[in-house]
Motif scaffolding. Structure first.
Motif, PDB file in Angstrom:
ATOM      1  N   VAL A 243       0.842  -1.193   0.000  1.00  0.00           N
ATOM      2  CA  VAL A 243       0.000   0.000   0.000  1.00  0.00           C
ATOM      3  C   VAL A 243       0.880   1.247   0.000  1.00  0.00           C
ATOM      4  O   VAL A 243       1.807   1.364   0.813  1.00  0.00           O
ATOM      5  CB  VAL A 243      -0.919   0.023   1.237  1.00  0.00           C
ATOM      6  N   TRP A 244       0.550   2.186  -0.910  1.00  0.00           N
ATOM      7  CA  TRP A 244       1.222   3.484  -0.967  1.00  0.00           C
ATOM      8  C   TRP A 244       0.213   4.576  -0.642  1.00  0.00           C
ATOM      9  O   TRP A 244      -0.857   4.634  -1.251  1.00  0.00           O
ATOM     10  CB  TRP A 244       1.781   3.754  -2.357  1.00  0.00           C
ATOM     11  N   ARG A 245       0.565   5.464   0.297  1.00  0.00           N
ATOM     12  CA  ARG A 245      -0.309   6.592   0.599  1.00  0.00           C
ATOM     13  C   ARG A 245       0.520   7.795   1.076  1.00  0.00           C
ATOM     14  O   ARG A 245       1.574   7.643   1.704  1.00  0.00           O
ATOM     15  CB  ARG A 245      -1.357   6.235   1.639  1.00  0.00           C
ATOM     16  N   ASN A 246       0.050   8.989   0.714  1.00  0.00           N
ATOM     17  CA  ASN A 246       0.618  10.248   1.207  1.00  0.00           C
ATOM     18  C   ASN A 246       2.096  10.422   0.894  1.00  0.00           C
ATOM     19  O   ASN A 246       2.824  11.107   1.628  1.00  0.00           O
ATOM     20  CB  ASN A 246       0.406  10.382   2.714  1.00  0.00           C
ATOM     21  N   ASN A 247       2.569   9.849  -0.192  1.00  0.00           N
ATOM     22  CA  ASN A 247       3.949  10.055  -0.614  1.00  0.00           C
ATOM     23  C   ASN A 247       4.032  11.215  -1.608  1.00  0.00           C
ATOM     24  O   ASN A 247       3.158  11.368  -2.464  1.00  0.00           O
ATOM     25  CB  ASN A 247       4.498   8.783  -1.266  1.00  0.00           C
ATOM     26  N   LYS A 248       5.077  12.019  -1.513  1.00  0.00           N
ATOM     27  CA  LYS A 248       5.304  13.142  -2.416  1.00  0.00           C
ATOM     28  C   LYS A 248       6.502  12.833  -3.302  1.00  0.00           C
ATOM     29  O   LYS A 248       7.589  12.532  -2.798  1.00  0.00           O
ATOM     30  CB  LYS A 248       5.562  14.423  -1.621  1.00  0.00           C
ATOM     31  N   SER A 249       6.294  12.931  -4.603  1.00  0.00           N
ATOM     32  CA  SER A 249       7.332  12.533  -5.547  1.00  0.00           C
ATOM     33  C   SER A 249       7.601  13.639  -6.549  1.00  0.00           C
ATOM     34  O   SER A 249       6.665  14.191  -7.141  1.00  0.00           O
ATOM     35  CB  SER A 249       6.905  11.266  -6.310  1.00  0.00           C
TER      36      SER A 249
ATOM     37  N   LYS B 178       5.102   2.645 -10.031  1.00  0.00           N
ATOM     38  CA  LYS B 178       4.913   1.740 -11.172  1.00  0.00           C
ATOM     39  C   LYS B 178       4.664   0.325 -10.649  1.00  0.00           C
ATOM     40  O   LYS B 178       5.528  -0.272 -10.002  1.00  0.00           O
ATOM     41  CB  LYS B 178       6.156   1.752 -12.064  1.00  0.00           C
ATOM     42  N   ILE B 179       3.465  -0.185 -10.908  1.00  0.00           N
ATOM     43  CA  ILE B 179       3.088  -1.546 -10.505  1.00  0.00           C
ATOM     44  C   ILE B 179       3.328  -2.464 -11.695  1.00  0.00           C
ATOM     45  O   ILE B 179       2.734  -2.294 -12.757  1.00  0.00           O
ATOM     46  CB  ILE B 179       1.622  -1.601 -10.055  1.00  0.00           C
TER      47      ILE B 179
ATOM     48  N   VAL C 176      -2.649   1.879  -4.577  1.00  0.00           N
ATOM     49  CA  VAL C 176      -2.076   3.216  -4.646  1.00  0.00           C
ATOM     50  C   VAL C 176      -3.189   4.206  -4.338  1.00  0.00           C
ATOM     51  O   VAL C 176      -4.158   4.317  -5.085  1.00  0.00           O
ATOM     52  CB  VAL C 176      -1.466   3.502  -6.034  1.00  0.00           C
ATOM     53  N   HIS C 177      -3.067   4.929  -3.234  1.00  0.00           N
ATOM     54  CA  HIS C 177      -4.107   5.859  -2.823  1.00  0.00           C
ATOM     55  C   HIS C 177      -3.971   7.201  -3.533  1.00  0.00           C
ATOM     56  O   HIS C 177      -2.864   7.619  -3.920  1.00  0.00           O
ATOM     57  CB  HIS C 177      -4.064   6.067  -1.310  1.00  0.00           C
ATOM     58  N   ALA C 178      -5.114   7.882  -3.670  1.00  0.00           N
ATOM     59  CA  ALA C 178      -5.131   9.192  -4.324  1.00  0.00           C
ATOM     60  C   ALA C 178      -4.389  10.256  -3.523  1.00  0.00           C
ATOM     61  O   ALA C 178      -4.104  11.331  -4.047  1.00  0.00           O
ATOM     62  CB  ALA C 178      -6.575   9.632  -4.557  1.00  0.00           C
ATOM     63  N   SER C 179      -4.060   9.975  -2.278  1.00  0.00           N
ATOM     64  CA  SER C 179      -3.321  10.938  -1.451  1.00  0.00           C
ATOM     65  C   SER C 179      -1.865  11.089  -1.854  1.00  0.00           C
ATOM     66  O   SER C 179      -1.185  12.024  -1.420  1.00  0.00           O
ATOM     67  CB  SER C 179      -3.386  10.521   0.017  1.00  0.00           C
TER      68      SER C 179
ATOM     69  N   ALA D 231       6.659  14.425 -13.771  1.00  0.00           N
ATOM     70  CA  ALA D 231       6.674  13.035 -14.215  1.00  0.00           C
ATOM     71  C   ALA D 231       6.369  12.975 -15.708  1.00  0.00           C
ATOM     72  O   ALA D 231       5.529  13.719 -16.207  1.00  0.00           O
ATOM     73  CB  ALA D 231       5.649  12.224 -13.445  1.00  0.00           C
ATOM     74  N   LYS D 232       6.997  12.064 -16.403  1.00  0.00           N
ATOM     75  CA  LYS D 232       6.733  11.896 -17.830  1.00  0.00           C
ATOM     76  C   LYS D 232       5.364  11.285 -18.079  1.00  0.00           C
ATOM     77  O   LYS D 232       4.698  11.609 -19.066  1.00  0.00           O
ATOM     78  CB  LYS D 232       7.817  11.027 -18.465  1.00  0.00           C
ATOM     79  N   SER D 233       4.924  10.378 -17.180  1.00  0.00           N
ATOM     80  CA  SER D 233       3.679   9.650 -17.430  1.00  0.00           C
ATOM     81  C   SER D 233       2.596   9.889 -16.396  1.00  0.00           C
ATOM     82  O   SER D 233       1.424   9.720 -16.701  1.00  0.00           O
ATOM     83  CB  SER D 233       3.964   8.145 -17.519  1.00  0.00           C
ATOM     84  N   GLY D 234       2.943  10.239 -15.162  1.00  0.00           N
ATOM     85  CA  GLY D 234       1.909  10.511 -14.181  1.00  0.00           C
ATOM     86  C   GLY D 234       2.148   9.842 -12.843  1.00  0.00           C
ATOM     87  O   GLY D 234       3.254   9.390 -12.539  1.00  0.00           O
ATOM     88  N   LEU D 235       1.092   9.758 -12.053  1.00  0.00           N
ATOM     89  CA  LEU D 235       1.205   9.226 -10.704  1.00  0.00           C
ATOM     90  C   LEU D 235       1.451   7.728 -10.699  1.00  0.00           C
ATOM     91  O   LEU D 235       2.351   7.222 -10.029  1.00  0.00           O
ATOM     92  CB  LEU D 235      -0.061   9.551  -9.911  1.00  0.00           C
ATOM     93  N   THR D 236       0.637   6.963 -11.435  1.00  0.00           N
ATOM     94  CA  THR D 236       0.744   5.518 -11.408  1.00  0.00           C
ATOM     95  C   THR D 236       0.122   4.936 -12.662  1.00  0.00           C
ATOM     96  O   THR D 236      -0.639   5.609 -13.366  1.00  0.00           O
ATOM     97  CB  THR D 236       0.073   4.932 -10.165  1.00  0.00           C
ATOM     98  N   ASN D 237       0.423   3.675 -12.930  1.00  0.00           N
ATOM     99  CA  ASN D 237      -0.107   2.996 -14.109  1.00  0.00           C
ATOM    100  C   ASN D 237      -1.338   2.153 -13.802  1.00  0.00           C
ATOM    101  O   ASN D 237      -1.823   1.413 -14.657  1.00  0.00           O
ATOM    102  CB  ASN D 237       0.965   2.123 -14.742  1.00  0.00           C
ATOM    103  N   ILE D 238      -1.846   2.231 -12.540  1.00  0.00           N
ATOM    104  CA  ILE D 238      -3.056   1.492 -12.179  1.00  0.00           C
ATOM    105  C   ILE D 238      -4.075   2.476 -11.640  1.00  0.00           C
ATOM    106  O   ILE D 238      -3.733   3.601 -11.250  1.00  0.00           O
ATOM    107  CB  ILE D 238      -2.778   0.388 -11.150  1.00  0.00           C
ATOM    108  N   PRO D 239      -5.354   2.112 -11.607  1.00  0.00           N
ATOM    109  CA  PRO D 239      -6.357   2.993 -11.021  1.00  0.00           C
ATOM    110  C   PRO D 239      -6.049   3.296  -9.551  1.00  0.00           C
ATOM    111  O   PRO D 239      -5.639   2.400  -8.804  1.00  0.00           O
ATOM    112  CB  PRO D 239      -7.659   2.209 -11.158  1.00  0.00           C
ATOM    113  N   VAL D 240      -6.233   4.558  -9.157  1.00  0.00           N
ATOM    114  CA  VAL D 240      -5.964   4.927  -7.774  1.00  0.00           C
ATOM    115  C   VAL D 240      -7.170   4.613  -6.904  1.00  0.00           C
ATOM    116  O   VAL D 240      -8.302   4.528  -7.377  1.00  0.00           O
ATOM    117  CB  VAL D 240      -5.580   6.411  -7.643  1.00  0.00           C
ATOM    118  N   THR D 241      -6.897   4.426  -5.622  1.00  0.00           N
ATOM    119  CA  THR D 241      -7.920   4.169  -4.635  1.00  0.00           C
ATOM    120  C   THR D 241      -8.122   5.416  -3.779  1.00  0.00           C
ATOM    121  O   THR D 241      -7.136   6.020  -3.340  1.00  0.00           O
ATOM    122  CB  THR D 241      -7.500   2.987  -3.739  1.00  0.00           C
ATOM    123  N   PRO D 242      -9.358   5.845  -3.542  1.00  0.00           N
ATOM    124  CA  PRO D 242      -9.568   7.050  -2.726  1.00  0.00           C
ATOM    125  C   PRO D 242      -8.917   6.933  -1.355  1.00  0.00           C
ATOM    126  O   PRO D 242      -8.776   5.849  -0.810  1.00  0.00           O
ATOM    127  CB  PRO D 242     -11.091   7.131  -2.619  1.00  0.00           C
TER     128      PRO D 242
END
Length: 366
Positions: free
Chosen positions: A315-321, A332-333, A346-349, A355-366
């Protein structure tokens, strides 16, 4: 004769002019050169000021004891096989300018690392089957590996500094579970083997379980916590490498400076998670050249054993990148189907910049 400094390190210090002053500042000479006339005294507090005294204190450590380092440089091989207890841990403490250096390795190594007569591992500090130790405040530098805990669960490392290391800085190995690394600083690792220059290494690769697996053949470095550390710059491999077969760890509140990640041996992210059920939260990561950088956080699913769905349930949450305009995803999953029964979340927090592509390659979880 002046203490021996390996040529490989002398060359590096010449190149790394930005850190030379800092290295000199925390490596005073003096106490290590003295020769004790008596071994360190027994008792609840053992004060040491020379290399032989420290070696004797480590050899004779007893539950509940505190070994206190005086400021100075301690150059030699430092290993203990003495165990503390939950009620009476053993403490090794010192100021930041108490500096441990091991110029090894030397002698013929055994097939699997273990304290062996005539062999110097080159580790800055080695806990070998020595659980319940607290390590606080001091510095380890200019060694093959920094601090290695083998078969030493319940190790607490707090406020140490580890830098200018040939390979990895801190390794929890051989099921050194329920351990904590906190409030510490790690930089300049992988000076000789960049692909093996991790900042923090949890467990062992499945290919090394023959040596390091001592719980059903698996290196079960479970429930290790990595909290509030500053890792980087110039950590040549991953700042944290979470190996397969480990589980239920917590990686929280760390700061990752990705400058100098080498790209060797697939090292191209702040954390590579191959373990199970980790919580990765509240960390801050940045990247800027030089270095090789693919993604901020990655997971992988090595097929080491059918009973271990490696790389799942994290689980990933509240990380700043901040990927510096170089990395693709913050998180990247690598495989969704392999973790269908225990998905990565991967949480929306989590947030990402540059970033070249974005936050993550999977749907985020609230």
């Amino acid at each position: 004769m002046s203490p021996r400094i390996p040529l490989r390190r002398a060359l590096f210090f010449g190149a790394a002019c930005t850190s030379a002053a800092a290295v000199l500042a925390v490596a005073p000479t003096g106490p290590a050169a003295a020769t004790p006339t008596t071994p360190p005294p027994a008792g609840d507090v053992v004060a040491v000021a020379t290399t032989p005294q420290l070696q004797a204190a480590l050899t004779n450590a007893a539950p509940g004891q505190t070994i206190k380092l005086a400021a100075g440089t301690y150059r030699g091989s430092f290993v203990t096989t003495k165990a503390g207890t939950a009620a009476k841990p053993i403490t090794l403490s010192g100021p930041a300018n108490a500096v441990l250096i091991n110029d090894g390795p030397a002698g013929e190594a055994p097939d699997c690392p273990a304290p062996t007569a005539g062999w110097d591992s080159g580790y800055g500090l080695w806990l070998a089957n020595a659980p319940y130790w607290h390590l606080t405040g001091f510095t380890v530098q200019e060694s093959k590996k920094g601090i290695v805990a083998d078969g030493s669960p319940h190790t607490v490392i707090d406020g140490v500094t580890v830098h200018h290391i040939d390979e990895e800085a801190i390794h929890f190995r051989r099921s050194s579970a329920d351990s904590v690394l906190e409030n510490s600083s790690i930089s300049y690792t992988g000076l000789v083997q960049p692909g093996y220059g991790e900042g923090v290494y949890l467990g062992s690769a499945g290919s090394n379980w023959g040596c390091h697996g001592n719980s059903g053949g698996v290196d079960r470095g479970d429930r290790i916590q990595v909290l509030g550390n500053h890792i980087g710059p110039f950590v040549a491999a991953e700042p944290i490498d979470v190996k397969e077969g480990t589980s239920a760890g917590l990686i929280r509140g760390n700061t990752f400076d990705g400058r100098g990640i080498s790209g060797e041996n697939s090292a191209d992210s702040w954390i590579d998670v191959k373990g199970i059920g980790y919580t990765i939260e509240g960390n801050t990561g940045t990247f800027a050249p030089p270095g090789t950088f693919a993604n901020g956080y990655e997971n992988h699913n090595p097929a080491t054993a059918p009973s271990f769905p490696n790389g799942c349930g994290n689980v990933w949450r509240n990380n700043k990148s901040d990927l510096g305009g170089v990395g693709a995803y913050a998180i990247k999953i690598s495989s969704v189907s392999k973790c269908a029964a225990d998905p990565n979340v991967v949480h929306a927090s989590n947030t990402v910049a540059n970033a070249k592509s974005g936050l993550t390659n999977i749907p985020v979880t609230p």
